[in-house]
Design a protein around this motif. Structure first.
Motif, PDB file in Angstrom:
ATOM      1  N   THR A  62      25.512  13.013  44.960  1.00 39.87           N
ATOM      2  CA  THR A  62      25.536  11.640  45.447  1.00 39.87           C
ATOM      3  C   THR A  62      26.968  11.280  45.829  1.00 39.87           C
ATOM      4  O   THR A  62      27.922  11.839  45.297  1.00 39.87           O
ATOM      5  CB  THR A  62      25.020  10.644  44.385  1.00 39.87           C
ATOM      6  OG1 THR A  62      24.985   9.324  44.935  1.00 39.87           O
ATOM      7  CG2 THR A  62      25.925  10.633  43.165  1.00 39.87           C
ATOM      8  N   GLU A  64      29.108   8.069  45.632  1.00 44.49           N
ATOM      9  CA  GLU A  64      29.050   6.724  45.064  1.00 44.49           C
ATOM     10  C   GLU A  64      30.210   5.829  45.498  1.00 44.49           C
ATOM     11  O   GLU A  64      30.045   4.626  45.650  1.00 44.49           O
ATOM     12  CB  GLU A  64      29.028   6.813  43.529  1.00 44.49           C
ATOM     13  CG  GLU A  64      27.768   7.492  42.984  1.00 44.49           C
ATOM     14  CD  GLU A  64      27.767   7.551  41.476  1.00 44.49           C
ATOM     15  OE1 GLU A  64      28.826   7.269  40.880  1.00 44.49           O
ATOM     16  OE2 GLU A  64      26.723   7.881  40.893  1.00 44.49           O
ATOM     17  N   LEU A  75      24.577  15.224  40.414  1.00 44.05           N
ATOM     18  CA  LEU A  75      23.555  14.532  39.651  1.00 44.05           C
ATOM     19  C   LEU A  75      22.902  15.500  38.676  1.00 44.05           C
ATOM     20  O   LEU A  75      22.458  16.583  39.071  1.00 44.05           O
ATOM     21  CB  LEU A  75      22.498  13.949  40.590  1.00 44.05           C
ATOM     22  CG  LEU A  75      22.961  12.830  41.535  1.00 44.05           C
ATOM     23  CD1 LEU A  75      21.875  12.520  42.545  1.00 44.05           C
ATOM     24  CD2 LEU A  75      23.322  11.582  40.735  1.00 44.05           C
ATOM     25  N   ASP A  76      22.832  15.133  37.402  1.00 46.04           N
ATOM     26  CA  ASP A  76      22.131  15.928  36.385  1.00 46.04           C
ATOM     27  C   ASP A  76      22.600  17.377  36.371  1.00 46.04           C
ATOM     28  O   ASP A  76      21.850  18.299  36.678  1.00 46.04           O
ATOM     29  CB  ASP A  76      20.611  15.865  36.615  1.00 46.04           C
ATOM     30  CG  ASP A  76      19.828  16.517  35.485  1.00 46.04           C
ATOM     31  OD1 ASP A  76      20.402  16.739  34.397  1.00 46.04           O
ATOM     32  OD2 ASP A  76      18.641  16.813  35.700  1.00 46.04           O
ATOM     33  N   ASP A 115      31.646  14.991  36.589  1.00 51.15           N
ATOM     34  CA  ASP A 115      30.564  15.265  37.527  1.00 51.15           C
ATOM     35  C   ASP A 115      31.079  15.506  38.943  1.00 51.15           C
ATOM     36  O   ASP A 115      30.307  15.507  39.894  1.00 51.15           O
ATOM     37  CB  ASP A 115      29.557  14.109  37.530  1.00 51.15           C
ATOM     38  CG  ASP A 115      28.784  14.030  36.226  1.00 51.15           C
ATOM     39  OD1 ASP A 115      28.550  15.093  35.621  1.00 51.15           O
ATOM     40  OD2 ASP A 115      28.414  12.909  35.816  1.00 51.15           O
TER      41      ASP A 115
END
Length: 239
Positions: A62, A64, A75-76, A115
């Protein structure tokens, strides 16, 4: 001017040629200060599938807080690791270096402290280089805060960065030759050169050989000493 420089976008477990570039330069930069491109090598790569073709492995991303590569977030991350390990499971009873390669994959994800996609990809490069016995000291462009001028064409990025980093020679991957203007490099007194790559052909029986898959596939079937011997003996740099 005392060193050779390489610049590449931070790719996810890239093909062997990326590591041939790492071995060919004295300094390297992860080019994370341009726009992130979806469905690119930055968040995915290719490995064999169980049917004899190839499949993508990827991490979901993503954006952001901005549009640049440095802003991309995974993500994850734990879920992505589980999914990729599942996609590699068919290698288990066939590839002689399955266990070692899986450890490199797991170590990459375990080392991440954020992340950031750039961090994940930098960790993937570091983990592979550690496994192969290669030095890896590449830095992120975003961390250097380089005072770059306005860029008017794609090949100018590397030229301006090379000058700011006092490079005597810039080495590029085989693709992208058309974006450079050789006279501009001559005017700055910086040598412009390119890798000339030949494929490492190996036997992934019972699967067919597919060229330029992720380094993960190369490591599944080849000992680190074999890979390093190929890098040393088959990597050429040409004008």
């Amino acid at each position: 001017m005392t060193h050779t420089l390489g610049i590449m976008q931070p790719y996810f477990f890239p093909y062997l040629g990326y590591f041939q570039l790492i071995a060919s330069v004295e300094q390297g930069l992860l080019f994370d200060i341009v726009h992130y491109q979806r469905q690119s090598w930055m968040n995915r790569n290719r490995v064999l599938d169980a049917q004899g073709g190839w499949q993508y492995i990827n991490v979901p991303v993503t954006l952001e807080q901005g549009r640049l590569i440095e802003h991309a977030r995974v993500l994850d991350r734990p879920g992505a690791l589980r999914r990729i390990k599942g996609q590699l499971e068919h290698y288990r009873k066939k590839a002689p270096f399955f266990r070692e390669t899986l450890q490199v994959l797991e170590r990459t994800f375990a080392l991440c402290q954020s992340d950031s996609l750039t961090e994940l990809n930098a960790r993937s490069l570091q983990s592979v280089c550690d496994y192969l016995g290669m030095d890896f000291t590449w830095k992120r462009c975003s961390a250097l805060q380089l005072p770059l001028p306005e860029i008017s064409y794609a090949g100018q990025w590397a030229l301006e960065i090379s000058q700011l980093q006092n490079a005597r020679c810039y080495i590029n991957a085989p693709g992208g030759r058309a974006i450079f203007r050789p006279q501009d490099w001559l005017d700055r007194g910086i040598e412009l050169r390119f890798l000339a790559l030949t494929p490492l052909v190996y036997d992934p029986a019972p699967y067919p050989f597919v060229e330029n898959l992720s380094i993960l596939d190369v490591m599944m079937w080849n000992a680190p000493q074999t890979i390093m011997a190929f890098i040393r003996e088959q990597t050429r740099v040409v004008p």
